[in-house]
Every structure is written in structure tokens, then in C-alpha cells.
Design an enzyme around this catalytic site. Structure first.
Site, PDB file in Angstrom:
ATOM      1  N   THR A 231       0.828  -1.209   0.000  1.00  9.56           N
ATOM      2  CA  THR A 231       0.000   0.000   0.000  1.00  9.56           C
ATOM      3  C   THR A 231       0.860   1.257   0.000  1.00  9.56           C
ATOM      4  O   THR A 231       0.567   2.228  -0.703  1.00  9.56           O
ATOM      5  CB  THR A 231      -0.908   0.006   1.249  1.00  9.56           C
ATOM      6  N   ILE A 258      -0.068  -6.404  10.438  1.00 11.08           N
ATOM      7  CA  ILE A 258      -0.176  -7.220  11.651  1.00 11.08           C
ATOM      8  C   ILE A 258       1.133  -7.977  11.876  1.00 11.08           C
ATOM      9  O   ILE A 258       1.507  -8.282  13.001  1.00 11.08           O
ATOM     10  CB  ILE A 258      -1.383  -8.184  11.540  1.00 11.08           C
ATOM     11  N   ASP A 259       1.863  -8.224  10.786  1.00  7.47           N
ATOM     12  CA  ASP A 259       3.108  -9.001  10.884  1.00  7.47           C
ATOM     13  C   ASP A 259       4.270  -8.193  11.469  1.00  7.47           C
ATOM     14  O   ASP A 259       5.333  -8.747  11.722  1.00  7.47           O
ATOM     15  CB  ASP A 259       3.550  -9.495   9.495  1.00  7.47           C
TER      16      ASP A 259
HETATM   17  N1  LIG Z   1       4.662  -1.706  -6.155  1.00  8.26           N
HETATM   18  C1  LIG Z   1       3.404  -1.269  -6.096  1.00  8.26           C
HETATM   19  N2  LIG Z   1       3.006  -0.175  -6.770  1.00  8.26           N
HETATM   20  C2  LIG Z   1       1.738   0.277  -6.708  1.00  8.26           C
HETATM   21  N3  LIG Z   1       0.771  -0.324  -5.975  1.00  8.26           N
HETATM   22  C3  LIG Z   1       1.103  -1.420  -5.284  1.00  8.26           C
HETATM   23  C4  LIG Z   1       2.426  -1.949  -5.306  1.00  8.26           C
HETATM   24  N4  LIG Z   1       2.445  -3.056  -4.504  1.00  8.26           N
HETATM   25  C5  LIG Z   1       1.191  -3.203  -4.026  1.00  8.26           C
HETATM   26  N5  LIG Z   1       0.390  -2.215  -4.485  1.00  8.26           N
HETATM   27  C6  LIG Z   1      -1.031  -2.055  -4.190  1.00  8.26           C
HETATM   28  O1  LIG Z   1      -1.214  -1.871  -2.794  1.00  8.26           O
HETATM   29  C7  LIG Z   1      -2.386  -2.533  -2.346  1.00  8.26           C
HETATM   30  C8  LIG Z   1      -2.078  -3.407  -1.150  1.00  8.26           C
HETATM   31  O2  LIG Z   1      -0.956  -4.251  -1.426  1.00  8.26           O
HETATM   32  P1  LIG Z   1      -0.824  -5.678  -0.727  1.00  8.26           P
HETATM   33  O3  LIG Z   1      -1.999  -6.511  -1.094  1.00  8.26           O
HETATM   34  O4  LIG Z   1       0.524  -6.203  -1.043  1.00  8.26           O
HETATM   35  O5  LIG Z   1      -1.008  -5.386   0.811  1.00  8.26           O
HETATM   36  P2  LIG Z   1      -0.109  -4.624   1.841  1.00  8.26           P
HETATM   37  O6  LIG Z   1      -0.382  -3.170   1.774  1.00  8.26           O
HETATM   38  O7  LIG Z   1       1.322  -5.014   1.649  1.00  8.26           O
HETATM   39  O8  LIG Z   1      -0.683  -5.159   3.190  1.00  8.26           O
HETATM   40  P3  LIG Z   1      -0.430  -6.611   3.875  1.00  8.26           P
HETATM   41  O9  LIG Z   1       0.470  -6.330   5.017  1.00  8.26           O
HETATM   42  O10 LIG Z   1      -1.753  -7.038   4.301  1.00  8.26           O
HETATM   43  O11 LIG Z   1       0.170  -7.510   2.844  1.00  8.26           O
HETATM   44  C9  LIG Z   1      -2.937  -3.311  -3.538  1.00  8.26           C
HETATM   45  O12 LIG Z   1      -4.062  -2.631  -4.025  1.00  8.26           O
HETATM   46  C10 LIG Z   1      -1.797  -3.318  -4.538  1.00  8.26           C
HETATM   47  O13 LIG Z   1      -2.242  -3.264  -5.878  1.00  8.26           O
HETATM   48  O1  LIG Z   2      -5.515 -14.144   3.058  1.00  4.25           O
HETATM   49  P1  LIG Z   2      -5.164 -12.737   2.813  1.00  4.25           P
HETATM   50  O2  LIG Z   2      -6.258 -11.792   3.113  1.00  4.25           O
HETATM   51  O3  LIG Z   2      -4.583 -12.501   1.458  1.00  4.25           O
HETATM   52  O4  LIG Z   2      -4.046 -12.325   3.842  1.00  4.25           O
HETATM   53  C1  LIG Z   2      -3.052 -13.189   4.322  1.00  4.25           C
HETATM   54  C2  LIG Z   2      -1.812 -12.418   4.637  1.00  4.25           C
HETATM   55  O5  LIG Z   2      -2.034 -11.185   5.217  1.00  4.25           O
HETATM   56  C3  LIG Z   2      -1.138 -10.976   6.287  1.00  4.25           C
HETATM   57  O6  LIG Z   2      -1.867 -11.039   7.464  1.00  4.25           O
HETATM   58  C4  LIG Z   2      -0.512  -9.615   6.203  1.00  4.25           C
HETATM   59  O7  LIG Z   2      -1.496  -8.658   6.348  1.00  4.25           O
HETATM   60  C5  LIG Z   2      -0.129 -12.092   6.206  1.00  4.25           C
HETATM   61  O8  LIG Z   2       0.386 -12.469   7.421  1.00  4.25           O
HETATM   62  C6  LIG Z   2      -0.943 -13.159   5.553  1.00  4.25           C
HETATM   63  O9  LIG Z   2      -0.164 -14.049   4.823  1.00  4.25           O
END
Ligand SMILES: Nc1ncnc2c1ncn2[C@@H]1O[C@H](COP(=O)(O)OP(=O)(O)OP(=O)(O)O)[C@@H](O)[C@H]1O
Ligand SMILES: O=P(O)(O)OC[C@H]1O[C@](O)(CO)[C@@H](O)[C@@H]1O
Ligand SMILES: [Mg+2]
Length: 528
Positions: A231, A258-259
Site C-alpha cells: 500500500t 499485523i506481521d
Molecule cells: N509496487 C506497487 N506499486 C503500486 N501499488 C502497489 C504496489 N504493490 C502493491 N500495491 C497495491 O497496494 C495494495 C495493497 O498491497 P498488498 O496486497 O501487497 O497489501 P499490503 O499493503 O502489503 O498489506 P499486507 O500487510 O496485508 O500484505 C494493492 O491494491 C496493490 O495493488
Molecule cells: O488471506 P489474505 O487476506 O490474502 O491475507 C493473508 C496475509 O495477510 C497478512 O496477514 C498480512 O497482512 C499475512 O500475514 C498473511 O499471509
């Protein structure tokens, strides 16, 4: 009412720093923007904003609207007339206050990297009725999301008199594919008591141009983005597109994971809640295990690449005999392996509890099952279920030992943990994060994430949050504490230890209570 700022002095210099600096001229060298080695591979185009000072002082500053919109008018902060705050001594943060990234230093250490301290400024760059804010939540769920949403809405309203806050539904794609909802202090009043996010969330679907079109079309000028590392990468490219288009729009990130895998900040909201809730699962596993002969309880906890939840839940519980995390490779068979240790433990105490983080042992599973190639819509690898795999391996191993029949119970509380509301300490933390983000946006800062660094909240450039992941350092004292508390084998040979030491050039967070110090004369490798 508005007074013109002198930001046109130099569009690259934070106007506050130039106008109100209490640092002497010799303290602060001309700010420069140039790529650092740490940014190699970073997708964004904007350059770090580095201010160098005396004795190795470095400020990794965040962008300001006046960097590309010089001459924006400023206004007195309405908080100065707020009865709650006007009596607070030194309520406004000194514009030159910065927060040190490393607090354990030696006599001859350079002063090192600093981040701009967060908090309310005397001057703001938005009038109350001019602000049209929006909030979006992206990525996986995490306890505290609703609290952050609530506190942004209420904080904007109560502290800055802002009445227009839009909730973007369903994550990034909601900017262009979903409805929005108006958020008011009344509509968000109780939401912190609920798990999840009232706005909904999603993975994937980040279309920068469409998102910024939507921001522009709706007349939004403050964007609050709550989410994990992915994000924050998305927030960074949104900020860059906004800057390219020359819009007066502040982009503020609030780190969610959360991690606890986000770098630089002390810890992430929801983490404490997760560790606390994990105790219930560990306790259940322990009760089940000790009620039967050779009982084994296996608990899987979240942690894709970072085993913080497993490590802290293990340390807190004291019922766990072995904790397996992604950062620490392990093996099953042979001398020093998991099975040998389990047999010993069962002989000693007749039962045992094993905690495994979801990302642990993925290489072992891939060897015995299929290769890891499946991804979610955001491009994150979908992991194989280590809990089920391990439970099966343990059952098969003990089936070959008729003199040691075992009863194994596998508990996977992961989504139950993630879906609960945040606990008291996380709620307070969420309030601070929301307020820091609001104060930063109102003061004209943009392209930043906010979070505590050594206990002080700071504004951190996006690239610092996204370039690395926070991981458990297995050569750090905290992991040693865990090993000595469970008495489990380290599964490490000298080669792995050396490799791990080499990999850990960046300092662990304060959460680790680790070696967060700067070596004599060694400047952070990420600095020019
Ligand atoms: N490199 C990137 N450039 C632009 N948008 C991105 C990029 N990586 C991820 N996103 C966008 O950010 C949003 C969230 O990314 P992701 O699903 O990886 O969760 P996260 O923010 O890392 O949270 P979590 O800790 O739950 O994984 C998605 O809508 C995804 O398309
Ligand atoms: O099943 P989902 O919603 O893709 O999320 C799982 C992942 O999200 C996390 O909780 C990170 O937000 C990871 O620990 C886990 O692998
Ligand atoms: Mg992520």
C-alpha cells in the site's frame, strides 16, 4: 487571514527549515536531492530530500507542497484557539525538531540519520473549509483499522474544523470502481469497537492514473492511505503523480501490518493485539496437549516473511516448547533436528507445544510438495500451509515409533486473530498515528508515512518504509532470549550465522531491543 509564506526562496528547501531554523547556518548545508544506493530498484521517480548538518547529521526529510508549489499561502493553526490545546505548553512542535534513527551511539559516532518530528505546526497550509479529505484502507485486515479511520475523521473535525471526509470503499480500486461514503464524527463514533475496516479493503487494482484522476475530479486535497508495504508503494506513486500534475494535494500514509514487517518504525498497530489474542490459541493447544499422553499442540500464527507475532507470542506464553519462524531455517530429521528435539521433550514432560509462523519452512514444503508459484492479485506469493504440512510430517514420524504414540491437535487461529478489534494500547497508538498524519498534511507535508521511531513519532519518506522489510534478526539478543526460554535447538550451523550477520546491515527496530547502535565511524549504508 492568510499570510504569504516565503517558500519561494528555494522550492527545494522546506520553508519552515529556512525561515525558522534554530540550527545555525553552519549546521545546515544546502539541501540536495539525489539518488542514494538505498533507492536502487525503487520504482518511484522523485528523489530523496536530504539535509546534511554538522558532525554527520543527516535529515531524511519528507516532501512539502511548497517543493513544487512555491508561494502557497499559510494560515495560523486553529489549534491555538482550541481550549483543549491552547493551554498546553509547547504544544506546537518546533519546526526543526528531528528524531534520531539510532539512539545507541558511541563517543565518536556521527550524529546519523534523522526524520522530521511529527506534530502540529504553528502555520498550516489549508483553511478548515478548504479541506476535502479521503481515507482508504488496502491490503489484509489488521486490528485497529477502524480506530485509525475514526481518529482521522474525529481529529480533522475536532482539531481543525474539517467537515468533508470521504471514505473510499474497497481499497485502491475503490477510487475508480466503487462508491464512496461521507464520514462524520457521528457515523464513525463506535467503529473502533468492531474488527475489520468499515471501508472494506482489497489487494491488486492499483491504477495510478485512474486513482489520481478520481482525486482530481472529486476535488480531494488530503489523501490518507492506510496499509502495508504494498500500500505504501502505491501511495508513493500516487504522490509522485500528484506532484507531476502540480496538484495541491497532501498524501499521508499510515503504516498497517499485523506481521510488524514495516521497516524503520518501532512497531505497527494491531501487533500487540495479535500477540495477546494468540495467547488464547496457545493456551488451548497447551491444555489439549497436557491432557493426553504424548500430546502435541501445533499453533500456526501469521507472519509471511517476519516471525514477530510467533516470537512475541512464544515469549509471552511460556507454554511453548518450540517456535519456528521464516527467518530461522530448520530441518526435521537427524541430529539437532526438530524430531530429535520433540522426542526428547515428550520423554521429559509428556507433552509439547509448537508455534509456527506461516512463512516458516516454505523451502522444505516446496521440496516435498509443489513449487511456490501462485500469487495473490497484489503479487504476493501465496504460501503453502506450513501448519498442516508440519502436523502431517510429525504424525508420520511418530507413527514409525510404536513405543511413542502421540496425539496431535492443530490449531489455526490466524483469521480469528486478524478480525478482532484492537486492544487498549493499540487504540491509543492508532490515535497518535492518525493525529500525526493529520498534523503533517495540514502543515503541508506530503509523500510521507508516519510512525514512532525510538518512541517519538516522525514523518518518514515513503522509500524508507518500502525499500526493506522488518525481520526478526536471529543473531540478535531477542531471538537468543527465545531460544533460551524454550530450550529448542537453534538449527543453525556457523555458515548460516555468518550469512545472517552479513545480511543484517540495517538496524533492527526498537521492538527487538537489539543492537540498534551505530558502529564507530560507520555511516548507514543507505546514505550518500
Ligand atoms: N509496487 C506497487 N506499486 C503500486 N501499488 C502497489 C504496489 N504493490 C502493491 N500495491 C497495491 O497496494 C495494495 C495493497 O498491497 P498488498 O496486497 O501487497 O497489501 P499490503 O499493503 O502489503 O498489506 P499486507 O500487510 O496485508 O500484505 C494493492 O491494491 C496493490 O495493488
Ligand atoms: O488471506 P489474505 O487476506 O490474502 O491475507 C493473508 C496475509 O495477510 C497478512 O496477514 C498480512 O497482512 C499475512 O500475514 C498473511 O499471509
Ligand atoms: Mg505486504
Amino acid at each position: 487571514m492568510g499570510s504569504s509564506s516565503a517558500s519561494c526562496l528555494n522550492p527545494q528547501i522546506d520553508p519552515n527549515l529556512v525561515l525558522k531554523s534554530s540550527l545555525s547556518a553552519s549546521d545546515v548545508k544546502a539541501p540536495v536531492r539525489f539518488p542514494s544506493p538505498a533507492r536502487m530498484g525503487f520504482e518511484g521517480k522523485s528523489q530523496p530530500k536530504i539535509v546534511e548538518g554538522e558532525r554527520g547529521y543527516v535529515l531524511e526529510d519528507v516532501p512539502h507542497l511548497t517543493d513544487y508549489l512555491p508561494g502557497l499561502p499559510t494560515y495560523p493553526n486553529p489549534l491555538q484557539d482550541n481550549p483543549a490545546y491552547s493551554v498546553v505548553k509547547q504544544y506546537f512542535v518546533n519546526v526543526d525538531d528531528t528524531v534520531a534513527q539510532k539512539i545507541v551511539v558511541h563517543k565518536s559516532s556521527p550524529r546519523g540519520t534523522h526524520f522530521r518530528r511529527s506534530g502540529p505546526r504553528q502555520k498550516v497550509y489549508f483553511e478548515s473549509d478548504e479541506v476535502h479529505a479521503c481515507i482508504v484502507t488496502c491490503g489484509g485486515l489488521c486490528p485497529g483499522l477502524n480506530t485509525v479511520i475514526r481518529e482521522i475523521v474525529c481529529g480533522l473535525h475536532h482539531m481543525y474544523g474539517v467537515n468533508r471526509v470521504l471514505g473510499i470503499q474497497g481499497g485502491y480500486k475503490g477510487f475508480y470502481a466503487r462508491n464512496t461514503i461521507n464520514l462524520t464524527p457521528k457515523s464513525v463514533n463506535d467503529i473502533h469497537k468492531r474488527g475489520g475496516t468499515i471501508l472494506g479493503t482489497s489487494r491488486g487494482g492499483h491504477d495510478t492514473a485512474k486513482i489520481v484522476d478520481s482525486i482530481e475530479d472529486r476535488g480531494i486535497n488530503q489523501v490518507y492511505i492506510i496499509g502495508g508495504d504494498g500500500t505504501q508503494k502505491g501511495a508513493s506513486v500516487i504522490y509522485e503523480e500528484i506532484e507531476r500534475r502540480g496538484l495541491k494535494v497532501a498524501v499521508a500514509g499510515i503504516p498497517k501490518t499485523i506481521d510488524n514487517d514495516i521497516a524503520v518504525i518501532d512497531k505497527s498497530f494491531g501487533f500487540d493485539t495479535a500477540v495477546e489474542e494468540a495467547q488464547r490459541a496457545i493456551n488451548a493447544a497447551h491444555v489439549e496437549a497436557e491432557s493426553v499422553e504424548n500430546g502435541i499442540g501445533v499453533v500456526k500464527l501469521m507472519g509471511r516473511y517476519s516471525g514477530f507475532i510467533a516470537m512475541y507470542a512464544t515469549l509471552a506464553s511460556r507454554d511453548v516448547d518450540c517456535c519456528l519462524i521464516p527467518e530461522s531455517p530448520f530441518y526435521l530429521e537427524g541430529h539437532g533436528g526438530l524430531f530429535e528435539y520433540m522426542e526428547k521433550r515428550l520423554k521429559e514432560q509428556g507433552h509439547m507445544v509448537l508455534v509456527v509462523a506461516e512463512g516458516a519452512g516454505q523451502d522444505l514444503i516446496a521440496e516435498s510438495l509443489r513449487s511456490m508459484s501462485v500469487e495473490d492479485p497484489s503479487g504476493n506469493k501465496l504460501l503453502l500451509d506450513v501448519g498442516l504440512w508440519l502436523s502431517e510430517k510429525i504424525r508420520c514420524h511418530f507413527a514409525k515409533k510404536p513405543k511413542m504414540p502421540v496425539t496431535l491437535k492443530y490449531i489455526d487461529p490466524t483469521y480469528m486473530i486478524r478480525a478482532i478489534p484492537s486492544n487498549a494500547s493499540d487504540n491509543v497508538y492508532c490515535t497518535l498515528l492518525a493525529h500525526s498524519a493529520i498534523h503533517g498534511a495540514m502543515a503541508g507535508y506530503t509523500g510521507f508515512t508516519t510512525g514512532p521511531v525510538n518512541g517519538r513519532h516522525a514523518y518518514i519518506p515513503f522509500y524508507r518504509i518500502t525499500e526493506t522489510q522488518n525481520k526478526v534478526v536471529i543473531t540478535d539478543r531477542m531471538w537468543a532470549r527465545l531460544l533460551s526460554s524454550t530450550n529448542q535447538p537453534s538449527f543453525l550451523n556457523s555458515h548460516i550465522i555468518e550469512e545472517s550477520k552479513k545480511e543484517e546491515e540495517s538496524p533492527p527496530t526498537q521492538l527487538l531491543d537489539g543492537e540498534n547502535c551505530m558502529e564507530n565511524g560507520v555511516v548507514d549504508a543507505s546514505l550518500p
